[in-house]
Design an enzyme around this catalytic site. Structure first.
Site, PDB file in Angstrom:
ATOM      1  CG  ASP A 197      -1.818   1.198   1.317  1.00 22.45           C
ATOM      2  OD1 ASP A 197      -1.807   2.012   0.378  1.00 22.45           O
ATOM      3  OD2 ASP A 197      -2.535   1.336   2.328  1.00 22.45           O
ATOM      4  CD  GLU A 241      35.684  11.582   2.037  1.00 23.92           C
ATOM      5  OE1 GLU A 241      35.675  12.454   2.941  1.00 23.92           O
ATOM      6  OE2 GLU A 241      36.465  11.609   1.070  1.00 23.92           O
ATOM      7  CD  GLU A 277      32.482  13.405   8.869  1.00 25.34           C
ATOM      8  OE1 GLU A 277      33.610  13.703   8.452  1.00 25.34           O
ATOM      9  OE2 GLU A 277      31.663  14.248   9.311  1.00 25.34           O
ATOM     10  CD  GLU A 300      36.143  13.013  10.566  1.00 23.77           C
ATOM     11  OE1 GLU A 300      36.422  14.057  11.193  1.00 23.77           O
ATOM     12  OE2 GLU A 300      36.549  12.803   9.406  1.00 23.77           O
ATOM     13  CD  GLU A 350      35.413  10.121   6.933  1.00 19.98           C
ATOM     14  OE1 GLU A 350      35.226  11.233   7.477  1.00 19.98           O
ATOM     15  OE2 GLU A 350      36.167   9.958   5.955  1.00 19.98           O
ATOM     16  CG  HIS A 386      33.266  15.624   2.807  1.00 24.13           C
ATOM     17  ND1 HIS A 386      34.542  15.847   3.266  1.00 24.13           N
ATOM     18  CD2 HIS A 386      32.474  16.466   3.520  1.00 24.13           C
ATOM     19  CE1 HIS A 386      34.524  16.777   4.202  1.00 24.13           C
ATOM     20  NE2 HIS A 386      33.275  17.166   4.381  1.00 24.13           N
ATOM     21  NE  ARG A 421      41.775  19.384   3.630  1.00 29.74           N
ATOM     22  CZ  ARG A 421      41.473  18.132   3.300  1.00 29.74           C
ATOM     23  NH1 ARG A 421      40.236  17.714   3.412  1.00 29.74           N
ATOM     24  NH2 ARG A 421      42.386  17.304   2.848  1.00 29.74           N
ATOM     25  CD  GLU A 457      36.119  16.214  -0.347  1.00 26.72           C
ATOM     26  OE1 GLU A 457      36.241  15.236   0.399  1.00 26.72           O
ATOM     27  OE2 GLU A 457      36.851  17.238  -0.290  1.00 26.72           O
ATOM     28  NE  ARG A 507      35.712  20.048   2.460  1.00 24.39           N
ATOM     29  CZ  ARG A 507      35.483  20.848   3.481  1.00 24.39           C
ATOM     30  NH1 ARG A 507      34.870  22.018   3.277  1.00 24.39           N
ATOM     31  NH2 ARG A 507      35.865  20.529   4.699  1.00 24.39           N
TER      32      ARG A 507
END
Length: 442
Positions: free
Chosen positions: A53, A132, A134, A189, A196, A245, A314, A331, A333
């Site tokens: 359903d 990645e 976490e 981490e 991670e 990430h 970063r 990447e 982030r």
């Protein structure tokens, strides 16, 4: 990816003494749903005749159109390495079909397959994804309920005995490997209790399937260790939150189209990245889909808050890791693990394809730490903020018709309905912080 036939699965059921089969799919929020059937129903499973359903599932369908069919993807067959007290349990991930035999447009997995077909029509063969994710580990009380006490005081890359999550991570890794994952690394981490585990890149559909399976494994093994695992982005204030990430690259056959031996990125990669940056504000509603997501996206905790890109820096939204050849990638982030991976990967891919199709020009690389720049300096560089709340992200999505098309009409409507309701509930909630701040003052 394994390519099993119905005969292969029938043989494995008999050889391994499988007693139950979980037919798994996800709702609009990325929550795993499951119809469990005894092995006596295997023929119906393989003939795509198991129904459920759909009106009872968030974001699926109206009650007058509720009959849905489960079409299992045989390549996703695996046997869970736990819970054998009532016989072995296997799983198949399913696509959702309507009663007339056509794919249901409101199924996140079906929608990802639609965007992948669009990619293939443009001449590309694979969109490879390495995630990645976490998560935090909390202790449980004597009744088995989660507490707010983290399981350790460890930090980035700590070793036991400070890192008390190491044994749980090892258990998770061993189970993942039994299930066919190729785990590349696992570590503590930055924040206390934060973990991670990274696994090898896969094609887009397999990667989304793996992220959902990974969450299930983590929560199951944590519980067996009397711990509670959460993928909530910011369960504790004042420390780093959990992100996911996403590394990505586009292939034609064996060739990584993002790679250029004479430049940091190929022209195609730059156009792809331009498309993602152009649609970044709207994508945030999908990549960071909860009220709590925006408690993570604040300065000072290693999460991006600005729309920009860099290679060594970063602080921006997108980073270009130092890699070449088949490993060349970009990447993103900002994504957090509450995202529905089928929706996130589909919309990121489609945004990148828009950049390629429209030949968008890439904004200059940001080489300074954005957090140290003034408002005027950011404005001069063309750097704008990511949405600061779920409400603002939904407004950005409402303005971006392209990203809405990436979702399709059904998923767009379901997403707005679910998330507007979530925001309304949050707005009506009076927090302890408000009482502490205002009751004595006014």
């Amino acid at each position: 990816m394994q390519h099993y036939t119905a005969e292969d699965i029938t043989k494995m059921v008999n050889d391994e003494n499988v007693e139950f089969i979980c037919l798994m799919f996800t709702d609009i929020n990325g929550i795993i749903k499951n119809v469990e059937v005894p092995v006596s129903q295997l023929d119906k499973v393989l003939a795509n005749k198991i129904t459920f359903d759909g009106s009872s599932i968030d974001g699926f369908t109206r009650i007058e159109e509720s009959d849905m069919l489960l079409h299992p993807d045989l390549s996703t067959w695996l046997i869970f390495p736990w819970g054998e007290e009532h016989g072995k349990v296997a799983r198949l991930i399913c696509d959702i079909y309507k009663s007339d035999g056509t794919p249901f447009e409101g199924d996140p997995r079906v929608n990802l397959k639609r965007v992948i077909k669009k990619m293939e029509k443009m001449g590309y063969t694979n969109f490879n994804i390495g995630s990645e994710p976490e998560f935090f580990l909390f202790n449980r009380d004597k009744q088995g309920n989660p507490t707010l006490h983290l399981n350790d005081d460890g930090s980035y890359f700590d070793f036991s005995p400070v890192d008390l999550g190491v044994n749980v991570r090892k258990d998770i890794v061993l189970v993942l490997e039994k299930m066919g994952f190729e785990v590349e690394a696992s570590h503590h981490e930055v924040a206390p209790g934060q973990q991670e585990i990274d696994f090898k890149y896969q094609d887009a559909l397999s990667a989304a399937d793996s992220i959902e399976t990974f969450k299930l494994v983590v929560k199951t093994i944590a519980r067996k260790n009397n711990l509670y695992a959460t993928f909530m982005p910011k369960p504790v204030q004042g420390i780093n939150g959990s992100g996911m990430h996403i590394n990505m690259s586009l292939f034609k056959g064996d060739d990584n189209i993002f790679d250029d031996p004479n430049d940091m990125l190929s022209d195609t990669a730059k156009e792809f990245m331009s498309g993602v940056l152009k649609h970044a504000r709207a994508l945030t509603a999908i990549n960071n889909p909860t009220v709590n997501s925006y408690k993570r996206l604040v300065p000072g905790f290693e999460a991006p808050t600005y729309i920009a890109w860099a290679s060594k820096n970063r602080s921006p939204l997108i980073r270009v890791p130092a890699a070449s050849g088949k490993s060349k990638r970009i990447e993103i982030r900002s994504v957090d693990p509450t995202t529905n991976p089928y929706l996130a990967i589909a919309c990121i891919l489609d945004a990148g394809l828009d950049g390629i199709d429209q030949n968008y020009e890439l904004m200059p690389e940001v080489k300074d730490n954005i957090y140290n720049m003034s408002d005027d300096e950011r404005r001069e560089e063309g750097i704008v903020d990511l949405p600061s709340t779920l409400h603002n992200a939904l407004k950005a999505l409402r303005k971006d018709e392209y990203v809405q098309q990436s979702l399709g009409k059904d998923l767009t409507n379901s997403l707005f309905a679910a998330k507007n309701a979530e925001w309304a509930r949050y707005q009506q909630t009076v927090s302890q912080w408000e009482r502490d701040t205002y009751m004595s003052q006014y």
